[in-house]
Design an enzyme around this catalytic site. Sequence first.
Site, PDB file in Angstrom:
ATOM      1  CG  ASP A   1      39.759  55.926  19.713  1.00 10.95           C
ATOM      2  OD1 ASP A   1      38.938  55.084  19.994  1.00 10.95           O
ATOM      3  OD2 ASP A   1      40.704  55.994  19.879  1.00 10.95           O
TER       4      ASP A   1
ATOM      5  N   GLY B   1      43.371  52.464  26.141  1.00 15.39           N
ATOM      6  CA  GLY B   1      44.243  51.388  26.005  1.00 15.39           C
ATOM      7  C   GLY B   1      43.964  50.329  26.544  1.00 15.39           C
ATOM      8  N   GLY B   2      42.665  49.856  26.863  1.00 18.65           N
ATOM      9  CA  GLY B   2      42.410  48.763  27.487  1.00 18.65           C
ATOM     10  C   GLY B   2      42.140  47.687  26.174  1.00 18.65           C
ATOM     11  N   GLY B   3      42.771  48.556  25.027  1.00 13.59           N
ATOM     12  CA  GLY B   3      42.959  47.736  23.548  1.00 13.59           C
ATOM     13  C   GLY B   3      44.290  47.775  23.269  1.00 13.59           C
TER      14      GLY B   3
ATOM     15  CB  THR C   1      32.022  53.115  21.304  1.00 15.00           C
ATOM     16  OG1 THR C   1      31.287  52.793  22.399  1.00 15.00           O
ATOM     17  CG2 THR C   1      30.771  54.135  20.975  1.00 15.00           C
TER      18      THR C   1
ATOM     19  CD  GLU D   1      43.143  52.643  20.573  1.00 15.75           C
ATOM     20  OE1 GLU D   1      42.450  52.886  20.747  1.00 15.75           O
ATOM     21  OE2 GLU D   1      43.605  53.779  21.938  1.00 15.75           O
TER      22      GLU D   1
ATOM     23  CG  ASP E   1      39.795  52.289  28.113  1.00 18.52           C
ATOM     24  OD1 ASP E   1      38.953  51.533  27.666  1.00 18.52           O
ATOM     25  OD2 ASP E   1      40.464  51.947  27.562  1.00 18.52           O
TER      26      ASP E   1
ATOM     27  CE  LYS F   1      33.093  51.957  28.771  1.00 16.43           C
ATOM     28  NZ  LYS F   1      33.878  52.194  27.375  1.00 16.43           N
TER      29      LYS F   1
END
Length: 237
Positions: free
Chosen positions: A87, A101-103, A33, A109, A90, A127
């Site tokens: 931002d 923190g999925g990435g 997103t 961040e 999740d 979400k």
Amino acid sequence: MEDLQTQMKEAVAKAAIEQIHDGMVLGLGSGSTAALMIKALGAKISSGHLKDIVGVTTSFQGEVLATELGIPLQGLSAVSQIDLAIDGADEVDSNFQLIKGGGACHVQEKLVASLAERFVVVVDSSKIVKTLNLTFKLPVEVLPSAWQLVKNKIHEIGGVSQLRMAQKKAGPIVTDQGNLVLDVTFAGGINDPQTLEKQINNIPGVLENGLFVNLADEVLVGEIVSGTPGVKSLQKI
């Protein structure tokens, strides 16, 4: 034809762009997103509709995308304040507490979000959750030499951890800081994010975890109403 989730993400990314004004220092988030938001921002800058924008990215991926789009960037250490950070997340609960923190970018961040005068979260409706961690695991960034120690300590407080493994290489995911990530599940979910965030961060070897407590000022939620994508704004009272 785009799927409904993509339509929701595009709608919320466009809504977030409307909060950006000339001369702002922006925190540019990570994830699908946020990437749509960065692309929309790049288009606004290249068309001359936004001027004197400076971006601070939260991941190497975001830095590459912003650079390709011609968005001026500065490092986090070069700015004293960020006007607006945008931002994804999740998971988001009803108290505006987040899991991110999925990435594997949650350290940067969280730094950017904490420095921002205003932090806006952009998500699609999937979400929004009642309780954190029932669906999405909590990421914890750890020093490579300490991952087993941290895993054991988290087990002592009721968490089950898995070392996050890479999909296209043999071995674990390595963060932009050169560390590893444990993905943690707590039975029954996380009911006290504020206490747990501090508890995990106090474990030696932990750099940061993906609980974002009392940081979000507004959550923009993409949703489909009567077959049409729209955006709902949730703000703290």
